[in-house]
Design a protein around this motif. Structure first.
Motif, PDB file in Angstrom:
ATOM      1  N   GLY A 102     -52.530 -13.307  10.473  1.00  0.00           N
ATOM      2  CA  GLY A 102     -52.984 -14.638  10.884  1.00  0.00           C
ATOM      3  C   GLY A 102     -51.875 -15.661  10.718  1.00  0.00           C
ATOM      4  N   ILE A 103     -50.715 -15.379  11.312  1.00  0.00           N
ATOM      5  CA  ILE A 103     -49.572 -16.307  11.255  1.00  0.00           C
ATOM      6  C   ILE A 103     -49.276 -16.722  12.691  1.00  0.00           C
ATOM      7  N   THR A 104     -49.725 -17.914  13.035  1.00  0.00           N
ATOM      8  CA  THR A 104     -49.583 -18.376  14.418  1.00  0.00           C
ATOM      9  C   THR A 104     -48.107 -18.568  14.757  1.00  0.00           C
ATOM     10  N   GLY A 105     -47.745 -18.098  15.934  1.00  0.00           N
ATOM     11  CA  GLY A 105     -46.353 -18.252  16.371  1.00  0.00           C
ATOM     12  C   GLY A 105     -45.454 -17.136  15.882  1.00  0.00           C
ATOM     13  N   TYR A 106     -46.012 -16.233  15.104  1.00  0.00           N
ATOM     14  CA  TYR A 106     -45.219 -15.086  14.644  1.00  0.00           C
ATOM     15  C   TYR A 106     -45.996 -13.796  14.876  1.00  0.00           C
ATOM     16  N   ARG A 107     -47.059 -13.602  14.099  1.00  0.00           N
ATOM     17  CA  ARG A 107     -47.750 -12.320  14.216  1.00  0.00           C
ATOM     18  C   ARG A 107     -48.509 -12.188  15.539  1.00  0.00           C
ATOM     19  N   THR A 137     -56.794 -16.417   6.654  1.00  0.00           N
ATOM     20  CA  THR A 137     -55.559 -16.083   7.371  1.00  0.00           C
ATOM     21  C   THR A 137     -54.390 -16.587   6.519  1.00  0.00           C
ATOM     22  N   MET A 138     -53.194 -16.103   6.813  1.00  0.00           N
ATOM     23  CA  MET A 138     -52.029 -16.612   6.066  1.00  0.00           C
ATOM     24  C   MET A 138     -51.804 -18.088   6.387  1.00  0.00           C
ATOM     25  N   ASP A 139     -52.107 -18.506   7.609  1.00  0.00           N
ATOM     26  CA  ASP A 139     -51.979 -19.933   7.933  1.00  0.00           C
ATOM     27  C   ASP A 139     -52.845 -20.768   6.986  1.00  0.00           C
ATOM     28  N   ASN A 149     -44.922 -18.715  -3.265  1.00  0.00           N
ATOM     29  CA  ASN A 149     -45.814 -17.588  -3.582  1.00  0.00           C
ATOM     30  C   ASN A 149     -46.615 -17.078  -2.388  1.00  0.00           C
ATOM     31  N   ASN A 150     -46.379 -17.618  -1.193  1.00  0.00           N
ATOM     32  CA  ASN A 150     -47.156 -17.149  -0.042  1.00  0.00           C
ATOM     33  C   ASN A 150     -46.940 -15.650   0.190  1.00  0.00           C
ATOM     34  N   CYS A 151     -45.723 -15.186  -0.062  1.00  0.00           N
ATOM     35  CA  CYS A 151     -45.430 -13.771   0.175  1.00  0.00           C
ATOM     36  C   CYS A 151     -46.107 -12.872  -0.864  1.00  0.00           C
ATOM     37  N   THR A 152     -46.437 -13.428  -2.023  1.00  0.00           N
ATOM     38  CA  THR A 152     -47.161 -12.626  -3.012  1.00  0.00           C
ATOM     39  C   THR A 152     -48.532 -12.278  -2.459  1.00  0.00           C
ATOM     40  N   PHE A 153     -49.228 -13.293  -1.942  1.00  0.00           N
ATOM     41  CA  PHE A 153     -50.543 -13.049  -1.335  1.00  0.00           C
ATOM     42  C   PHE A 153     -50.404 -12.070  -0.170  1.00  0.00           C
ATOM     43  N   CYS A 154     -49.460 -12.384   0.704  1.00  0.00           N
ATOM     44  CA  CYS A 154     -49.307 -11.617   1.921  1.00  0.00           C
ATOM     45  C   CYS A 154     -48.963 -10.151   1.619  1.00  0.00           C
ATOM     46  N   GLY A 155     -48.044  -9.949   0.671  1.00  0.00           N
ATOM     47  CA  GLY A 155     -47.609  -8.588   0.343  1.00  0.00           C
ATOM     48  C   GLY A 155     -48.734  -7.757  -0.267  1.00  0.00           C
ATOM     49  N   PHE A 157     -52.029  -8.343  -0.024  1.00  0.00           N
ATOM     50  CA  PHE A 157     -53.088  -8.129   0.973  1.00  0.00           C
ATOM     51  C   PHE A 157     -52.651  -7.086   2.015  1.00  0.00           C
ATOM     52  N   ARG A 158     -51.380  -7.141   2.408  1.00  0.00           N
ATOM     53  CA  ARG A 158     -50.929  -6.209   3.450  1.00  0.00           C
ATOM     54  C   ARG A 158     -51.013  -4.770   2.961  1.00  0.00           C
ATOM     55  N   ARG A 159     -50.604  -4.589   1.720  1.00  0.00           N
ATOM     56  CA  ARG A 159     -50.600  -3.229   1.176  1.00  0.00           C
ATOM     57  C   ARG A 159     -52.011  -2.634   1.256  1.00  0.00           C
ATOM     58  N   GLU A 242     -38.102 -13.759  12.950  1.00  0.00           N
ATOM     59  CA  GLU A 242     -38.528 -13.641  11.548  1.00  0.00           C
ATOM     60  C   GLU A 242     -39.812 -14.405  11.315  1.00  0.00           C
ATOM     61  N   CYS A 243     -40.517 -14.004  10.271  1.00  0.00           N
ATOM     62  CA  CYS A 243     -41.744 -14.711   9.905  1.00  0.00           C
ATOM     63  C   CYS A 243     -41.420 -16.176   9.609  1.00  0.00           C
ATOM     64  N   ILE A 244     -42.283 -17.069  10.097  1.00  0.00           N
ATOM     65  CA  ILE A 244     -42.033 -18.504   9.897  1.00  0.00           C
ATOM     66  C   ILE A 244     -42.205 -18.921   8.436  1.00  0.00           C
ATOM     67  N   TYR A 245     -42.866 -18.087   7.633  1.00  0.00           N
ATOM     68  CA  TYR A 245     -43.077 -18.428   6.219  1.00  0.00           C
ATOM     69  C   TYR A 245     -42.112 -17.677   5.298  1.00  0.00           C
ATOM     70  N   SER A 246     -41.122 -17.013   5.871  1.00  0.00           N
ATOM     71  CA  SER A 246     -40.238 -16.204   5.038  1.00  0.00           C
ATOM     72  C   SER A 246     -39.372 -17.079   4.141  1.00  0.00           C
ATOM     73  N   PRO A 247     -39.438 -16.882   2.818  1.00  0.00           N
ATOM     74  CA  PRO A 247     -38.586 -17.673   1.935  1.00  0.00           C
ATOM     75  C   PRO A 247     -37.196 -17.051   1.847  1.00  0.00           C
ATOM     76  N   GLN A 356     -42.157 -10.771  -3.803  1.00  0.00           N
ATOM     77  CA  GLN A 356     -42.069 -11.149  -2.405  1.00  0.00           C
ATOM     78  C   GLN A 356     -41.572  -9.989  -1.565  1.00  0.00           C
ATOM     79  N   CYS A 357     -42.096  -9.892  -0.339  1.00  0.00           N
ATOM     80  CA  CYS A 357     -41.610  -8.826   0.541  1.00  0.00           C
ATOM     81  C   CYS A 357     -40.474  -9.317   1.401  1.00  0.00           C
ATOM     82  N   GLY A 358     -40.238 -10.626   1.402  1.00  0.00           N
ATOM     83  CA  GLY A 358     -39.187 -11.175   2.250  1.00  0.00           C
ATOM     84  C   GLY A 358     -39.500 -10.868   3.691  1.00  0.00           C
ATOM     85  N   THR A 359     -38.520 -10.405   4.409  1.00  0.00           N
ATOM     86  CA  THR A 359     -38.745 -10.140   5.827  1.00  0.00           C
ATOM     87  C   THR A 359     -38.935  -8.661   6.099  1.00  0.00           C
TER      88      THR A 359
HETATM   89 FE1  SF4 Z   1     -46.039 -12.330   4.872  1.00  0.00          FE
HETATM   90 FE2  SF4 Z   1     -43.587 -11.260   5.091  1.00  0.00          FE
HETATM   91 FE3  SF4 Z   1     -44.181 -13.665   6.208  1.00  0.00          FE
HETATM   92 FE4  SF4 Z   1     -43.981 -13.422   3.558  1.00  0.00          FE
HETATM   93  S1  SF4 Z   1     -42.314 -13.123   5.017  1.00  0.00           S
HETATM   94  S2  SF4 Z   1     -45.596 -14.528   4.680  1.00  0.00           S
HETATM   95  S3  SF4 Z   1     -44.821 -11.387   3.211  1.00  0.00           S
HETATM   96  S4  SF4 Z   1     -45.059 -11.671   6.775  1.00  0.00           S
END
Ligand code: SF4
Length: 362
Positions: A102-107, A137-139, A149-155, A157-159, A242-247, A356-359
């Motif tokens: 649920g990442i608009t403009g990316y996923r 959604t991630m949005d 910490n958004n990637c903590t949730f995302c990582g 949940f994705r797993r 790349e993901c728009i929320y990637s740190p 974090q999963c990064g990219t």
């Molecule tokens: Fe999710 Fe990866 Fe984007 Fe982080 S960089 S929000 S873990 S898709």
């Protein structure tokens, strides 16, 4: 990484060092050999076949889900695995499995690529979404918690989402497109974080054999540059944004460090993986527990949070639903008061460490 960047051209007129018949078209990043495209395709594919056979990744008749993000790694994996399955009669039933965070403009855009891959490779596709599984959604999560910490949730949940999708598909195994660069980075990151328990597992080509669905990494020894070149020369349809929320901060640092090493010595990536494989973990090192989550009932190979035995996904979800999004996020030095207040409100649920999963292209 752009394909033109990695497709270093050999001097004009050189012959391929493998077939000695056709003109060399590229310098192979892994070995610096000057070879033609046809020989590159052959060595690239046969090396992966060798890894699959040597490590007995599959058995005839197995149903195998390919974690498909639409990115270069998983697209090349889907293509090569379909080819090898046909060529070498693996006897596998292959499926594409995607997670919609649920990442608009990316996923949403990358899922369109996977939908085209479904038709191009003739592989059935299953998409599982965070919204359906978790109600968020991630949005929406980023709106609530911001970009920390958004990637903590995302990582986390994705797993679990991948495991749940694999269960719905009734597959025996899940394969992911993690490549040699990803694994070398993870070895370094685990050393830098002092995470010895993860260091011992991160080089395994198959993980989760005692969990719901074993996961394999057929690209464990495949260089990212070669995956990009292969996708480029074969004109595969993949999504490269790349993901728009990637740190990307900490992992990005490890990634750059490895790229610098690779420039000086291409073998550096394989050597780091080898070092990770050869580490001996002290028997006194505390390893993560595994068990059934008391809330969702799902088997989790991740650390269970005591005394309430919930999986990480349930702890994070509880935090979101109670308006305490920092519940379950590891406390770091200098954590602010709100965070410690939230942690106190956790009532017996230990915090878990942020990862974090990064990219990473799952
Ligand atoms: Fe999710 Fe990866 Fe984007 Fe982080 S960089 S929000 S873990 S898709």
């Amino acid at each position: 990484m752009e394909a033109e960047e990695v497709a270093a051209k050999p001097p004009k007129g050189r012959f391929c060092t493998i077939c000695n018949q056709r003109r060399a078209a590229l310098k192979r990043p892994k070995t610096l050999e000057q070879i033609c495209r046809e020989c590159f395709y052959a060595v690239f594919e046969e090396e992966i076949h060798g890894v699959i056979v040597d490590n007995q990744l599959f058995k005839p008749g197995e149903r195998v889900a390919i974690g498909a993000s639409g990115g270069k790694d998983s697209t090349v994996l889907a293509y090569v695995l379909s080819e090898l399955n046909r060529r070498h009669n693996y006897g596998l039933d292959l499926f594409l499995l995607s997670v919609d965070e649920g990442i608009t403009g990316y996923r949403d855009d990358s899922l369109e690529t996977v939908k085209r891959n479904e038709i191009q490779y003739g592989l059935p596709l299953k998409v599982v979404s965070y919204k359906d599984l978790y109600g968020w959604t991630m949005d929406e999560i980023v709106k609530l918690i911001g970009l920390k910490n958004n990637c903590t949730f995302c990582g986390v949940f994705r797993r679990q989402a991948l495991d749940r999708g694999a269960t719905l598909l009734k597959v025996d195994k899940l394969v992911t497109g993690h490549n040699a660069d990803d694994i070398a980075e993870t070895v370094l990151l685990n050393i830098l974080r002092g995470d010895i328990a993860r260091l011992s597992r991160c080089t395994s080509i198959t993980t989760g054999e005692d969990g719901p669905i074993p996961r394999c990494k057929p690209f464990k020894y495949t260089y990212e540059k070669e995956i990009v070149m292969y996708a480029y020369f074969k004109r595969l349809d993949y999504f490269s944004t790349e993901c728009i929320y990637s740190p990307n901060a900490y992992r990005g640092f490890a990634r750059e460090f490895i790229k610098d090493l690779e420039r000086i010595r291409p073998r550096a990536i394989l050597d780091i993986i080898k070092s990770g494989e050869d580490f001996r973990i002290s028997t006194s090192t505390k390893m993560p527990e595994q068990g059934n989550c008391e809330r969702c009932g799902y088997i989790s190979s991740q650390v269970m949070c005591k005394p309430v035995k919930w999986c990480k996904a349930c702890v994070l979800l509880e935090g979101l639903n109670r308006g305490l999004p920092k519940l379950g996020i590891g406390r770091s030095r200098g954590a602010n008061n709100e965070q410690s207040k939230n942690a106190k409100e956790a009532k017996g649920i230990d915090s878990i460490q942020s990862k974090q999963c990064g990219t990473l292209d799952f």
